[in-house]
Write an enzyme that holds these catalytic residues in place. Structure first.
Site, PDB file in Angstrom:
ATOM      1  N   GLN A 194       0.980   5.281   2.803  1.00  0.00           N
ATOM      2  CA  GLN A 194       0.673   6.090   3.980  1.00  0.00           C
ATOM      3  C   GLN A 194      -0.517   5.506   4.718  1.00  0.00           C
ATOM      4  O   GLN A 194      -1.161   4.584   4.240  1.00  0.00           O
ATOM      5  CB  GLN A 194       0.330   7.499   3.524  1.00  0.00           C
ATOM      6  N   ASP A 244      -4.797  17.936   2.374  1.00  0.00           N
ATOM      7  CA  ASP A 244      -3.898  18.217   3.496  1.00  0.00           C
ATOM      8  C   ASP A 244      -4.490  19.278   4.415  1.00  0.00           C
ATOM      9  O   ASP A 244      -4.374  19.182   5.639  1.00  0.00           O
ATOM     10  CB  ASP A 244      -2.553  18.757   2.986  1.00  0.00           C
ATOM     11  N   GLU A 275      -1.964   6.098  -1.835  1.00  0.00           N
ATOM     12  CA  GLU A 275      -1.804   6.219  -3.293  1.00  0.00           C
ATOM     13  C   GLU A 275      -1.065   5.039  -3.907  1.00  0.00           C
ATOM     14  O   GLU A 275      -0.787   5.041  -5.096  1.00  0.00           O
ATOM     15  CB  GLU A 275      -1.091   7.539  -3.623  1.00  0.00           C
TER      16      GLU A 275
END
Lengths: 706, 706
Positions: B547, B320, B449
């Protein structure tokens, strides 16, 4: 016949004599009780052994701790409970007591009579005050009365005149083993004990499972030359069972006689005779003996990966039963096979619940379990091995074909087949490839645990196809599921099997052949098994097999492949297989036989046949390798004798030159067939009133119904 | 300017007022200390809040328990320590004591001045004997003196004349939260406390990490209208640090002045002005405010996934930082970016050790960590996300390009780049496809993921290619690794990128497009996020993305793709993306801008911009979503303003119709650039003595060196 030297296993013949190894090899059991050959006098002294007793199906549980939890993970561990060393005793002579001081003991005899299922030992004992005597044990787990473990103690050659007081104690210290090895249980549970009249109830506190135990703990006064037989009654407490035990009193001599008769019957059906190699002959009998000892026979228990000889794999049941053990039982002891399959029927509700939990239709059997609930704590090499569903179905199908017994299928068998087929139809998926719709199973792990979560594992797809076809056959037979039947047939017909055109070999899965080949040349011998020396990620991204995968599928469905294809696939996959699993070599032996390389077949067989006696994998301490023992039967019967079910029993002669003759007995459609192979000769002896006939074929024979 | 109403966040404006949510939103921090807005009077009463204080880098550890262990697994958890609520006080009036009995409190004011970084609260308090008064707090974590947390208490409007005695206690009860949610920390560690003169040393017993803490705990007697400022000094104890604290005494007024100056400087560099939507304007400032609060600035700490506002993700640092937070810092506060990257340099030894443990060359950075050691307890969505290596390199590269500062690269930066390149060359593999040798990375998990352990994840391969090219560039610059350089270039040139010819879309990985599309129509809304309702196996075997993955790669390397390709890929992957990760929507917003769908870009942006203020993901209680806050900056600057590094700063106007003007400041090569976008207009204001020039391009502008 049973006094034959090749039925006797003596400690002197073994390559090493460490205590834990002997405790495993000389464990006696009957499918319900298993007793490791713990030292009889070291009941409260820690020593270099790991004694204990196991009761099939008696386990404790605890929540699985995950470093990181995810939805649908197995919730609880199940660990077979280790009970105290029942055969352990405390001796008192005058003021001396064997549990208070260190008595010197020297083992002077240890012999397993595999013909009768009786273990005999003698120890020369010296007390601290130098009183000397011989202590002999004669012990067995009764095959006729499965709740009984029997041990007779004899005192002889005393250098003193006092009587010897012999008693048992059930409060014993355990040695604790701490290990990171994922293949070993690492949990010890404290049992709650309660005395109820003449028996005790022992409860595993977290699972609530109970056993009842009854025994005369003594003391008994023995003079020089006297014997006493201790009889332990041990049984799982069933909710519906008011009386745990048969109450008939049976004397030791009768129990011995029954045991001998039981083993005589077993060997008549199951013995394999090999000429030319006494050690090998004994090794094979040792394997068959342990197969007989380990199988649960009550429809509620199964065959643990280590039988009842140790704590390895926590006493769990795996696909090993159907794919490695069941063929032996189906072809020699079908009544045992039926019980093992009935267990699967009994846990069908748990399999239903598991499929539902995963959002799927039908039933999904647990990868590893005792009571039917999934306990695999690492799903990529656990739950993801969905093939167990189809393996179980294959077991039912083979059972029906070979025994001709439809009763099991009429009952729970067909439900197992239908429910697994429903699961596959839901879990699998249609994909369009080169303008055609194929059915395949994605996101699974095949038998090869060195490749995980792949698409279209060849073995899985092949087994699922078989699952569908058998389900369709039964749907028609029973007039059930007409709509599903069509879908099952369509999916089976559309099943995808990857093939590498360039190399002309069968693809283990969609990505296997894209991976880099494992750097075998750079891998030192001490880095095997790879799983103990490399991160799973590193293993998975390589072309490397822990065990037979595509080759196993081709063993089960040999008739579906050309000889050239079998050979190409064998040659390719053999090069990338480490045999880090004890389930591997036997299959490579069978297929080496079938592709005509009898030399290689013999070498693989020799590794598997004597795996535990020679402690090849160096972990016999944790228990025998049951599946490998079944595998050595496969190497002989499926391999050397080429047995293959194809509208009857096909056989072929692949006898390696090292073996003069190979004789064995098969049970087919209720009849007993005696088979003998010599170099370039197969001879079958049918019953006099047989309804079977032997048909000569191109490369061997076929035995079929008249 | 900072008194502007849009810099004030008042509790009345918020959609709900549950205690834990407010504690997170109104947490104050400075990158070293973070203080949740716990109730000031409930220091020893459990209540519906979860107060606490965090010190960046102060964690305890414990061994990770695995259901089944395997070689190379991460060994220890690391969990940021929750310290007592420093701002909590005990009040005594006569015989009444706030910690012994329940005093009624009503919050009458709670306001965060984001312009000055100061939180103001007022509570109306009624004691059991009906004494009434107002308690006001004014608190902040000093940006100038990072070891200081300051809270001034004022007593006013007393209905009684006794003085109020105010004291602190550091012995407090904690509420324990038990949860299965893998995204939440579930561990609580007892700290060992030792008094050394005027300060205390608190030790996390398993990690051995220590903090020093100094404070005047009182009691202080306050009369009506009086104030007292409590100043807490808190710092990690460094091995090389004899004195923990600055010893200069600074008064409250000075500290407030410094805080205001610090924030004024921050907003000058970082503020974004949007016309037309006051709530949105405030939401954006709230995000930037938290970005400023969370970043470690000592080169030894980094930016936790939740900043220092909560326990979510155990206080770990992830990718991140580089991919979602660093762009903001690089373009506005490059000195903070430099410190965040220096942290990676500092943990390079641990990354070396990890690669070695996995049998690989070079360095592999931990997927999640505090001290640099891998702590991911589920490697398929942890260690397997190798892309973090290349993400970090991308961060260094962007830092160098935008700041022009080579010092960081001259030092530790180049080593990070070289060592990661070595890792890739070793871990990756050449495969022959259609007669050509391709380089690819197998057995990895990309950003998505919901697809694990795949081959040739597009994002990963693209990032690794960039890693190789940058390594080759630096090898040439520094005259190092001439041999490796050639191999890196060769591998980069041969990098494999899967493309589906039939659909004309970029393949996320080798198998993604073979999977069945997730049954979105049959999935009820309450079953999102999928990870909490479906087994990973079920998720992985479907086409479903948690995502942005391919879309994220295309955001980073937009210039490498045709507009049509970007659009096709966007349309395809958007349909199969759940945005179950808070890292997703902002990227889809950026790419919607770039493919010209400004309406969609705005909608995604609005979800991300106000995610925490509106508690969109319903887990603000565990802390803010730092990466998403960085993502909302990306949506604005990379998206609406089209910022993209391409031999200078390219920008384009993708302003959605809902926004009148967008103004912000960028730092490029040490210069400050003021940018304003209006509908169909981009205006850049360079420094008067600027060495930069604005170039008009086809679809926008480029700012480059003269």
């Amino acid at each position: 016949m049973v006094d034959n030297q090749s039925f006797q296993l003596s400690v002197e013949e073994l390559p090493h004599q460490t205590q834990e190894y002997l405790e495993t090899l000389f464990a006696v059991g009957n499918g319900q009780i298993g007793v490791r050959a713990g030292h009889p006098l070291k009941v409260n002294q820690l020593y270099d052994g790991n004694p204990g007793v196991f009761v099939n199906g008696f386990f404790d549980s605890e929540p699985i701790q995950y470093g990181e939890w995810a939805y649908g993970y197995a919730k609880n561990h199940q660990t077979i409970c280790k009970l105290p060393n029942l055969r352990g005793i405390v001796l008192r002579i005058g003021h001396e007591c064997s549990s208070d001081s260190e008595w010197q003991t020297e083992r002077t005899e240890m012999n397993l009579d595999m013909g009768a299922g009786i273990l005999t030992e003698t120890y020369h004992v010296i007390t601290p005050s130098n009183k000397q005597f011989d202590l002999s044990l004669s012990s067995f787990a009764s095959m006729k009365r499965r709740e009984l473990y029997v041990c007779r103690y004899t005192i002889a050659h005393c250098t003193f005149s006092d009587p010897v007081a012999l008693s048992h104690t059930l409060d014993q210290s355990f040695s604790l083993i701490e290990t990171d090895d994922p293949r070993v249980a690492n949990k010890h549970h404290q049992l709650e004990k309660e005395v109820r009249g003449e028996y005790q109830i022992w409860t595993a506190p977290h699972s609530g499972k109970q056993i009842a135990l009854r025994a005369d703990l003594g003391p008994h006064q023995l003079t020089d030359g006297a014997s006493i037989a201790s009889i332990f009654q041990v049984a799982l407490v069933d909710d519906n069972q008011a009386n745990f035990f048969q109450n008939q009193r049976v004397d030791y001599a009768t129990l011995v006689k029954e045991q001998e008769e039981s083993y005589q019957a077993f060997w008549e059906k199951s013995d394999i005779h090999i000429s030319g190699n006494a050690q090998l002959q004994k090794g094979i009998r040792f394997n068959l003996f342990h197969l007989n000892q380990g199988a649960g026979r009550d429809g509620k228990t199964n065959f643990a990966a280590k039988g009842l000889t140790g704590e390895g794999y926590e006493g769990h049941y795996f696909w090993d039963t159907e794919m490695y053990l069941l063929p032996f039982f189906i072809y020699t002891n079908p009544e045992v096979a039926k019980q093992l399959l009935s267990y699967r029927g009994n846990i069908l509700p748990q399999a239903h619940a598991r499929a539902k939990e995963l959002g799927q239709s039908g039933a999904l059997f647990a990868w590893r379990t005792i009571d039917g609930n999934e306990t695999s704590a690492y799903y990529p090499a656990g739950t993801a091995q969905l093939h167990i569903n189809a393996d179980i179905v294959y077991g039912f199908q083979l059972y029906e074909r070979v025994t001709g017994d439809q009763e099991l299928i009429d009952g729970i068998g067909k439900d197992v087949v239908f429910e697994t087929a429903k699961f596959w139809l839901n879990y699998g998926t249609y994909t369009r490839k080169q303008g055609q719709d194929y059915f395949g199973v994605h996101g699974v792990t095949g038998p090869d645990e060195y490749s995980a979560l792949v698409n279209n594992n060849f073995y899985t797809n092949k087994m699922v196809q078989n699952n569908f076809y058998y389900a369709a056959e039964l749907a028609e037979r029973y007039g059930m599921y007409p709509e599903e039947r069509n879908k099952w047939l369509a999916a089976a017909d559309a099943m995808y099997f990857g093939f590498d055109e360039e190399r002309q070999i069968t693809q283990q899965d969609d990505s296997f052949l894209d991976q880099a080949v494992w750097p075998f040349e750079e891998t030192p011998a001490e880095n095997y098994p790879l799983l103990l020396h490399y991160h799973p990620m590193i293993i998975y991204k390589h072309q490397v097999c822990k065990q037979a995968d595509t080759v196993l599928a081709e063993m089960l469905f040999t008739g579906d492949f050309s000889f050239a294809q079998l050979k190409r696939d064998y040659d390719y996959y053999e090069k990338v297989t480490t045999h880090d699993s004890s389930l591997s070599r036997s299959i490579f032996s069978v297929m080496a036989s079938r592709i005509g390389d009898t030399g290689k077949a013999y070498r693989y067989f020799m590794d598997t046949a004597l795996m535990d006696l020679t402690d090849l994998q160096k972990n016999v301490v944790d228990g025998i390798h049951a599946a490998n023992m079944g595998g050595s039967w496969l190497s002989l019967i499926y391999g050397f004798a080429g047995l293959y079910y194809d509208q009857g029993l096909r056989m072929a002669n692949h006898l390696p030159k090292e073996i003069g003759t190979l004789s064995f007995t098969l049970s087919y459609l209720g009849e007993s067939i005696k088979v003998t192979l010599a170099q370039n000769d197969i001879f079958c002896e049918l019953q006099t009133d047989s309804l079977l006939v032997v048909e000569e074929m191109d490369a061997g024979i076929r035995i079929k119904q008249r």
